[in-house]
Design a protein around this motif. Structure first.
Motif, PDB file in Angstrom:
ATOM      1  N   GLN A 234     -21.783 -11.921 -12.974  1.00 24.17           N
ATOM      2  CA  GLN A 234     -22.474 -10.719 -12.516  1.00 24.17           C
ATOM      3  C   GLN A 234     -21.685  -9.470 -12.871  1.00 24.17           C
ATOM      4  N   LEU A 235     -22.407  -8.418 -13.210  1.00 25.34           N
ATOM      5  CA  LEU A 235     -21.759  -7.146 -13.502  1.00 25.34           C
ATOM      6  C   LEU A 235     -21.007  -6.623 -12.282  1.00 25.34           C
ATOM      7  N   SER A 236     -21.443  -7.030 -11.102  1.00 24.88           N
ATOM      8  CA  SER A 236     -20.894  -6.471  -9.869  1.00 24.88           C
ATOM      9  C   SER A 236     -19.394  -6.718  -9.718  1.00 24.88           C
ATOM     10  N   GLU A 237     -18.898  -7.890 -10.136  1.00 29.61           N
ATOM     11  CA  GLU A 237     -17.496  -8.247  -9.914  1.00 29.61           C
ATOM     12  C   GLU A 237     -17.099  -7.911  -8.477  1.00 29.61           C
ATOM     13  N   PRO A 238     -17.594  -8.647  -7.488  1.00 28.35           N
ATOM     14  CA  PRO A 238     -17.399  -8.257  -6.094  1.00 28.35           C
ATOM     15  C   PRO A 238     -15.951  -8.063  -5.677  1.00 28.35           C
ATOM     16  N   THR A 239     -15.014  -8.781  -6.317  1.00 25.82           N
ATOM     17  CA  THR A 239     -13.617  -8.579  -5.942  1.00 25.82           C
ATOM     18  C   THR A 239     -13.100  -7.215  -6.367  1.00 25.82           C
ATOM     19  N   LEU A 240     -13.781  -6.574  -7.312  1.00 29.97           N
ATOM     20  CA  LEU A 240     -13.383  -5.248  -7.785  1.00 29.97           C
ATOM     21  C   LEU A 240     -14.344  -4.156  -7.312  1.00 29.97           C
ATOM     22  N   TYR A 241     -15.335  -4.548  -6.528  1.00 26.52           N
ATOM     23  CA  TYR A 241     -16.376  -3.591  -6.132  1.00 26.52           C
ATOM     24  C   TYR A 241     -15.810  -2.338  -5.480  1.00 26.52           C
ATOM     25  N   LEU A 242     -14.984  -2.510  -4.449  1.00 28.54           N
ATOM     26  CA  LEU A 242     -14.545  -1.343  -3.687  1.00 28.54           C
ATOM     27  C   LEU A 242     -13.772  -0.372  -4.572  1.00 28.54           C
ATOM     28  N   GLU A 243     -12.915  -0.898  -5.416  1.00 28.41           N
ATOM     29  CA  GLU A 243     -12.146  -0.047  -6.328  1.00 28.41           C
ATOM     30  C   GLU A 243     -13.069   0.686  -7.294  1.00 28.41           C
TER      31      GLU A 243
ATOM     32  N   ARG B  75      -5.386  -7.674  -0.438  1.00 26.53           N
ATOM     33  CA  ARG B  75      -5.081  -7.412  -1.853  1.00 26.53           C
ATOM     34  C   ARG B  75      -6.165  -6.547  -2.485  1.00 26.53           C
ATOM     35  N   GLU B  76      -7.415  -6.816  -2.153  1.00 33.77           N
ATOM     36  CA  GLU B  76      -8.506  -5.986  -2.671  1.00 33.77           C
ATOM     37  C   GLU B  76      -8.381  -4.555  -2.137  1.00 33.77           C
ATOM     38  N   PHE B  77      -8.046  -4.437  -0.881  1.00 32.57           N
ATOM     39  CA  PHE B  77      -7.828  -3.120  -0.284  1.00 32.57           C
ATOM     40  C   PHE B  77      -6.709  -2.386  -1.017  1.00 32.57           C
ATOM     41  N   ASP B  78      -5.639  -3.114  -1.303  1.00 40.50           N
ATOM     42  CA  ASP B  78      -4.477  -2.509  -1.940  1.00 40.50           C
ATOM     43  C   ASP B  78      -4.790  -2.028  -3.357  1.00 40.50           C
ATOM     44  N   ARG B  79      -5.649  -2.743  -4.069  1.00 41.22           N
ATOM     45  CA  ARG B  79      -6.031  -2.280  -5.411  1.00 41.22           C
ATOM     46  C   ARG B  79      -6.740  -0.930  -5.322  1.00 41.22           C
ATOM     47  N   THR B  80      -7.613  -0.797  -4.349  1.00 46.21           N
ATOM     48  CA  THR B  80      -8.291   0.487  -4.144  1.00 46.21           C
ATOM     49  C   THR B  80      -7.287   1.556  -3.729  1.00 46.21           C
ATOM     50  N   LEU B  81      -6.382   1.208  -2.833  1.00 43.76           N
ATOM     51  CA  LEU B  81      -5.369   2.158  -2.372  1.00 43.76           C
ATOM     52  C   LEU B  81      -4.516   2.662  -3.521  1.00 43.76           C
ATOM     53  N   LYS B  82      -4.047   1.779  -4.380  1.00 42.48           N
ATOM     54  CA  LYS B  82      -3.206   2.199  -5.496  1.00 42.48           C
ATOM     55  C   LYS B  82      -3.959   3.110  -6.449  1.00 42.48           C
ATOM     56  N   MET B  83      -5.236   2.817  -6.670  1.00 41.98           N
ATOM     57  CA  MET B  83      -6.042   3.692  -7.522  1.00 41.98           C
ATOM     58  C   MET B  83      -6.146   5.082  -6.897  1.00 41.98           C
ATOM     59  N   LEU B  84      -6.322   5.135  -5.584  1.00 43.30           N
ATOM     60  CA  LEU B  84      -6.432   6.421  -4.897  1.00 43.30           C
ATOM     61  C   LEU B  84      -5.107   7.174  -4.905  1.00 43.30           C
ATOM     62  N   ILE B  85      -4.004   6.465  -4.786  1.00 42.88           N
ATOM     63  CA  ILE B  85      -2.694   7.117  -4.865  1.00 42.88           C
ATOM     64  C   ILE B  85      -2.522   7.774  -6.228  1.00 42.88           C
ATOM     65  N   SER B  86      -2.926   7.088  -7.287  1.00 38.17           N
ATOM     66  CA  SER B  86      -2.853   7.665  -8.639  1.00 38.17           C
ATOM     67  C   SER B  86      -3.711   8.913  -8.729  1.00 38.17           C
ATOM     68  N   TYR B  87      -4.897   8.871  -8.105  1.00 34.99           N
ATOM     69  CA  TYR B  87      -5.768  10.051  -8.117  1.00 34.99           C
ATOM     70  C   TYR B  87      -5.093  11.222  -7.410  1.00 34.99           C
ATOM     71  N   VAL B  88      -4.481  10.955  -6.271  1.00 34.75           N
ATOM     72  CA  VAL B  88      -3.803  12.016  -5.518  1.00 34.75           C
ATOM     73  C   VAL B  88      -2.669  12.619  -6.338  1.00 34.75           C
ATOM     74  N   GLN B  89      -1.933  11.770  -7.024  1.00 38.74           N
ATOM     75  CA  GLN B  89      -0.808  12.251  -7.828  1.00 38.74           C
ATOM     76  C   GLN B  89      -1.268  13.120  -8.992  1.00 38.74           C
TER      77      GLN B  89
ATOM     78  N   GLY C 239      -8.132 -15.758   3.676  1.00 37.46           N
ATOM     79  CA  GLY C 239      -9.114 -14.704   3.437  1.00 37.46           C
ATOM     80  C   GLY C 239      -8.572 -13.326   3.742  1.00 37.46           C
ATOM     81  N   LEU C 240      -7.794 -13.216   4.829  1.00 36.44           N
ATOM     82  CA  LEU C 240      -7.234 -11.927   5.226  1.00 36.44           C
ATOM     83  C   LEU C 240      -6.296 -11.379   4.157  1.00 36.44           C
ATOM     84  N   VAL C 241      -5.394 -12.225   3.657  1.00 35.17           N
ATOM     85  CA  VAL C 241      -4.436 -11.768   2.644  1.00 35.17           C
ATOM     86  C   VAL C 241      -5.163 -11.350   1.374  1.00 35.17           C
ATOM     87  N   GLU C 242      -6.154 -12.131   0.961  1.00 30.51           N
ATOM     88  CA  GLU C 242      -6.883 -11.782  -0.262  1.00 30.51           C
ATOM     89  C   GLU C 242      -7.680 -10.493  -0.071  1.00 30.51           C
ATOM     90  N   GLU C 243      -8.241 -10.305   1.117  1.00 26.70           N
ATOM     91  CA  GLU C 243      -8.977  -9.059   1.386  1.00 26.70           C
ATOM     92  C   GLU C 243      -8.027  -7.866   1.369  1.00 26.70           C
TER      93      GLU C 243
END
Length: 377
Positions: free
Chosen positions: A233-242, A286-300, A280-284
């Motif tokens: 699927q184009l959605s790639e749910p593990t990457l959706y939030l990012e 990790r998904e949160f952290d990918r979004t967080l790191k992207m946002l940190i780069s945006y802030v910088q 499940g918690l740890v993997e979730e």
């Protein structure tokens, strides 16, 4: 005039605000990620860290409606209420205030758009079950973009209204698939996607958890539901939030003389806490952290941007337990849980960018949006 770096930063104007909320994300959840990954997480890059107390107006333990309301409006309400005060009166969210300041506004969630936390930023009801009313309130919110799930609340309604048509009449483009959201050139749109597009599901079958008479929230049901994920699927749910957050940033940054306000919620951390599911918690996280790191780069890369990260409450009473390992070895984390419901534990607050120093120390949940509003004035 000569000033030190900190005082100069305080004088700098905040133009853009990104509010990243982990539903149910307490210190235990953050610890589980940091102890599971060798590479530094986005949390460890935070220049400012605080703690937030999360009580509701009537309980030391907040549910998601009251917790989301506190973070959205700066007012505490009773458990079960979303976006309204204990007397049921509509509150004004920090997103609505940012809109009144002329800022572009957006909401991105990996759950339904009518769930408690996003709803507190645009509407108000006395029960989280009033999803049809919340969907209608979203059409009146004037938010510039919203991306999430929950189409049935907008079209398969008891009143037979088609709220996607209402959005279109009000000048929005409406997309019901991930491809439409990713490829849109619109500055004003609503993406209402299938749930399978916005969240990875576990392949194992587990029972959604609750405790102390609490109802099982949607996040717990999603985390427990067993379905096969179609990785084509184009959605790639593990990457959706990012990806959805990156799309929102791209759109909100256009023609933004006054800046923007974006609320992003990772809702399913709460579900794995309810289910006491460490894997499940740890993997979730990790998904949160990918979004967080992207946002940190945006802030910088974008001065005058503030990023605030916190949770609405803690779920599971999560604690890291004993597990022996060799020095230097990264062992899988062993977690213990005290409940299948929420706890009254404090949650961490991480802040980045312009105005970040405002969020150090111990605070109440209602202090966070109040601090954001003061920074924006």
């Amino acid at each position: 005039m000569v000033c030190v770096a900190v005082s100069c930063e305080r004088q700098a104007k905040v133009k853009n605000v990104i509010y990243l909320i982990g539903d149910g994300m307490g210190i235990g959840a953050v610890s589980s990620l940091i102890l599971s990954d060798e590479a530094p997480t986005g949390f460890e890059l935070a220049p400012v860290i605080g703690l937030s107390e999360t009580s509701s107006a009537d309980n030391h333990v907040s549910d998601s409606p009251a917790g989301g309301t506190a973070l959205a409006t700066g007012v505490r309400t009773i458990n079960g209420y979303t976006g309204v005060d204990p007397e049921g009166r509509q509150l004004t969210s920090i997103l609505s205030k940012a809109k009144a300041m002329g800022k572009n506004t957006g909401i991105v969630v990996n759950t339904t758009l009518t769930e408690s936390t996003p709803a507190a930023f645009y509407g108000g009801v006395t029960s989280r079950k009033m999803t049809y009313e919340l969907a209608k309130q979203l059409t009146d919110s004037q938010v510039d973009l919203a991306i999430g799930a929950g189409l049935d609340h907008f079209v398969n309604r008891p009143d037979s209204l088609d709220l996607t048509a209402t959005f279109i009449e009000k000048g929005y483009d409406v997309y019901l698939n991930w491809s439409g959201v990713l490829n849109t050139k619109s500055d004003r749109f609503i993406g209402i996607l299938p749930l399978v597009d916005v969240h990875r599901r576990e392949e194992k079958t587990i029972e959604a958890g609750a405790a102390d008479g609490q109802e099982v929230c949607l996040a717990a049901k999603l985390a427990a539901q067993a379905v096969d994920v179609d990785t084509t699927q184009l959605s790639e749910p593990t990457l959706y939030l990012e990806k959805a957050t990156a799309k929102a940033l791209d759109v909100l940054s256009r023609n933004n003389k006054e800046g923007f306000f974006l609320m992003v919620e990772s809702a399913i951390i709460d579900g794995y806490g309810h289910n006491n599911d460490t894997e499940g918690l740890v993997e979730e996280m990790r998904e949160f952290d990918r979004t967080l790191k992207m946002l940190i780069s945006y802030v910088q890369e974008n001065p005058q941007t503030l990023l605030v990260v916190t949770g609405d409450h803690e779920t599971g009473g999560v604690a890291v337990s004993y597990r022996e390992h060799q020095p230097g070895e990264t062992a899988s984390v062993l977690l213990r849980y005290t409940t299948k419901g929420h706890s009254g534990n404090f949650v961490p607050v991480f802040a980045y960018g312009t105005g970040a120093e405002t969020f150090s120390g111990v605070m109440k949940n209602i202090d966070i949006p109040q601090k954001i509003e003061q920074i924006l004035k």
